[in-house]
Scaffold this motif. Structure first.
Motif, PDB file in Angstrom:
ATOM      1  N   VAL A  51       0.846  -1.201   0.000  1.00  0.00           N
ATOM      2  CA  VAL A  51       0.000   0.000   0.000  1.00  0.00           C
ATOM      3  C   VAL A  51       0.879   1.247   0.000  1.00  0.00           C
ATOM      4  N   PHE A  52       1.964   1.223   0.761  1.00  0.00           N
ATOM      5  CA  PHE A  52       2.889   2.349   0.807  1.00  0.00           C
ATOM      6  C   PHE A  52       3.509   2.598  -0.571  1.00  0.00           C
ATOM      7  N   ILE A  53       3.959   1.548  -1.209  1.00  0.00           N
ATOM      8  CA  ILE A  53       4.567   1.687  -2.543  1.00  0.00           C
ATOM      9  C   ILE A  53       3.556   2.243  -3.537  1.00  0.00           C
ATOM     10  N   GLN A  54       2.329   1.740  -3.494  1.00  0.00           N
ATOM     11  CA  GLN A  54       1.276   2.242  -4.384  1.00  0.00           C
ATOM     12  C   GLN A  54       0.996   3.713  -4.112  1.00  0.00           C
ATOM     13  N   MET A  55       1.024   4.091  -2.841  1.00  0.00           N
ATOM     14  CA  MET A  55       0.789   5.477  -2.471  1.00  0.00           C
ATOM     15  C   MET A  55       1.846   6.380  -3.106  1.00  0.00           C
ATOM     16  N   LEU A  56       3.106   5.984  -3.009  1.00  0.00           N
ATOM     17  CA  LEU A  56       4.180   6.774  -3.599  1.00  0.00           C
ATOM     18  C   LEU A  56       4.058   6.814  -5.121  1.00  0.00           C
ATOM     19  N   GLU A  57       3.692   5.686  -5.719  1.00  0.00           N
ATOM     20  CA  GLU A  57       3.524   5.630  -7.178  1.00  0.00           C
ATOM     21  C   GLU A  57       2.396   6.539  -7.657  1.00  0.00           C
ATOM     22  N   ASN A  58       1.387   6.731  -6.800  1.00  0.00           N
ATOM     23  CA  ASN A  58       0.252   7.596  -7.147  1.00  0.00           C
ATOM     24  C   ASN A  58       0.515   9.057  -6.834  1.00  0.00           C
ATOM     25  N   GLY A  59       1.722   9.372  -6.381  1.00  0.00           N
ATOM     26  CA  GLY A  59       2.090  10.762  -6.137  1.00  0.00           C
ATOM     27  C   GLY A  59       1.646  11.323  -4.804  1.00  0.00           C
ATOM     28  N   SER A  60       1.212  10.465  -3.883  1.00  0.00           N
ATOM     29  CA  SER A  60       0.832  10.935  -2.545  1.00  0.00           C
ATOM     30  C   SER A  60       2.080  11.011  -1.674  1.00  0.00           C
ATOM     31  N   TYR A  61       2.098  11.980  -0.778  1.00  0.00           N
ATOM     32  CA  TYR A  61       3.211  12.147   0.133  1.00  0.00           C
ATOM     33  C   TYR A  61       2.829  11.623   1.507  1.00  0.00           C
ATOM     34  N   PRO A  62       3.667  10.767   2.090  1.00  0.00           N
ATOM     35  CA  PRO A  62       3.346  10.215   3.404  1.00  0.00           C
ATOM     36  C   PRO A  62       3.478  11.250   4.510  1.00  0.00           C
ATOM     37  N   THR A  63       2.674  11.068   5.544  1.00  0.00           N
ATOM     38  CA  THR A  63       2.811  11.881   6.748  1.00  0.00           C
ATOM     39  C   THR A  63       3.862  11.236   7.646  1.00  0.00           C
ATOM     40  N   ASN A  64       4.204  11.907   8.711  1.00  0.00           N
ATOM     41  CA  ASN A  64       5.138  11.333   9.678  1.00  0.00           C
ATOM     42  C   ASN A  64       4.592  10.023  10.247  1.00  0.00           C
ATOM     43  N   TYR A  65       3.286   9.990  10.484  1.00  0.00           N
ATOM     44  CA  TYR A  65       2.667   8.774  11.010  1.00  0.00           C
ATOM     45  C   TYR A  65       2.775   7.634   9.989  1.00  0.00           C
ATOM     46  N   THR A  66       2.582   7.952   8.711  1.00  0.00           N
ATOM     47  CA  THR A  66       2.699   6.953   7.650  1.00  0.00           C
ATOM     48  C   THR A  66       4.099   6.349   7.649  1.00  0.00           C
ATOM     49  N   ILE A  67       5.106   7.196   7.794  1.00  0.00           N
ATOM     50  CA  ILE A  67       6.493   6.726   7.822  1.00  0.00           C
ATOM     51  C   ILE A  67       6.694   5.769   8.992  1.00  0.00           C
ATOM     52  N   GLY A  68       6.154   6.110  10.153  1.00  0.00           N
ATOM     53  CA  GLY A  68       6.261   5.230  11.316  1.00  0.00           C
ATOM     54  C   GLY A  68       5.606   3.877  11.068  1.00  0.00           C
ATOM     55  N   VAL A  69       4.461   3.873  10.420  1.00  0.00           N
ATOM     56  CA  VAL A  69       3.758   2.620  10.129  1.00  0.00           C
ATOM     57  C   VAL A  69       4.582   1.751   9.175  1.00  0.00           C
ATOM     58  N   VAL A  70       5.102   2.355   8.124  1.00  0.00           N
ATOM     59  CA  VAL A  70       5.877   1.556   7.168  1.00  0.00           C
ATOM     60  C   VAL A  70       7.187   1.063   7.795  1.00  0.00           C
ATOM     61  N   LEU A  71       7.790   1.845   8.666  1.00  0.00           N
ATOM     62  CA  LEU A  71       8.989   1.378   9.362  1.00  0.00           C
ATOM     63  C   LEU A  71       8.656   0.209  10.290  1.00  0.00           C
ATOM     64  N   ASN A  72       7.485   0.251  10.920  1.00  0.00           N
ATOM     65  CA  ASN A  72       7.058  -0.871  11.754  1.00  0.00           C
ATOM     66  C   ASN A  72       6.818  -2.120  10.909  1.00  0.00           C
ATOM     67  N   ALA A  73       6.309  -1.937   9.697  1.00  0.00           N
ATOM     68  CA  ALA A  73       6.129  -3.070   8.784  1.00  0.00           C
ATOM     69  C   ALA A  73       7.497  -3.660   8.416  1.00  0.00           C
ATOM     70  N   CYS A  74       8.453  -2.796   8.137  1.00  0.00           N
ATOM     71  CA  CYS A  74       9.811  -3.263   7.819  1.00  0.00           C
ATOM     72  C   CYS A  74      10.410  -4.024   9.000  1.00  0.00           C
ATOM     73  N   SER A  75      10.183  -3.519  10.207  1.00  0.00           N
ATOM     74  CA  SER A  75      10.686  -4.188  11.410  1.00  0.00           C
ATOM     75  C   SER A  75      10.079  -5.575  11.560  1.00  0.00           C
ATOM     76  N   ALA A  76       8.787  -5.670  11.320  1.00  0.00           N
ATOM     77  CA  ALA A  76       8.095  -6.958  11.452  1.00  0.00           C
ATOM     78  C   ALA A  76       8.632  -7.985  10.460  1.00  0.00           C
ATOM     79  N   LEU A  77       9.079  -7.507   9.314  1.00  0.00           N
ATOM     80  CA  LEU A  77       9.609  -8.394   8.267  1.00  0.00           C
ATOM     81  C   LEU A  77      11.123  -8.567   8.355  1.00  0.00           C
ATOM     82  N   TYR A  78      11.762  -7.859   9.274  1.00  0.00           N
ATOM     83  CA  TYR A  78      13.224  -7.811   9.341  1.00  0.00           C
ATOM     84  C   TYR A  78      13.790  -7.386   7.985  1.00  0.00           C
ATOM     85  N   ASP A  79      13.090  -6.452   7.346  1.00  0.00           N
ATOM     86  CA  ASP A  79      13.479  -5.982   6.012  1.00  0.00           C
ATOM     87  C   ASP A  79      14.287  -4.699   6.158  1.00  0.00           C
ATOM     88  N   VAL A  80      15.554  -4.871   6.482  1.00  0.00           N
ATOM     89  CA  VAL A  80      16.418  -3.714   6.701  1.00  0.00           C
ATOM     90  C   VAL A  80      16.666  -2.959   5.401  1.00  0.00           C
TER      91      VAL A  80
END
Length: 119
Positions: A51-80
């Motif tokens: 969803v984050f990637i699609q958001m960026l592809e559609n030209g939307s800019y993430p909020t600070n909260y959005t960044i925190g959510v996607v970083l938490n997703a990366c943490s859950a996946l151990y996707d450094v």
């Protein structure tokens, strides 16, 4: 409608949340972040990142909260690798002073410390 996406996500009904999201005539950063948050909350971090990637592809800019959510997703996946890309975005747009983003970055790097590329 965003509140409905949020409630469904918090209740574990991600199919319903996605159905509401898909039928929205306009999707903004708040609706996308709500969907992402639901996915992370329900142990579906891969879907949150999509969803984050699609958001960026559609030209939307993430909020600070959005960044925190996607970083938490990366943490859950151990996707450094993805986490480092998001960290680069944080640095590029001067968001490094945000406490919640800093906490999410600390969480990412502490969880993924063994997976960092070493010279």
């Amino acid at each position: 409608m965003t509140s409905l996406v949020n409630v469904y996500g918090k209740c574990g009904a991600m199919e319903a949340a996605r159905k509401v999201f898909d039928h929205l005539p306009k999707r903004n950063v708040v609706t996308r972040t709500s969907l992402m948050s639901g996915y992370v909350h329900n142990s579906q971090p891969e879907a949150a990142i999509q969803v984050f990637i699609q958001m960026l592809e559609n030209g939307s800019y993430p909020t600070n909260y959005t960044i925190g959510v996607v970083l938490n997703a990366c943490s859950a996946l151990y996707d450094v690798k993805m986490g480092k890309q998001v960290h680069g975005y944080v640095l590029k747009y001067g968001l490094e002073d945000d406490t919640s983003i800093g906490n999410s970055l600390c969480n990412l790097y502490s969880k993924c410390g063994g997976y960092l590329d070493r010279p």
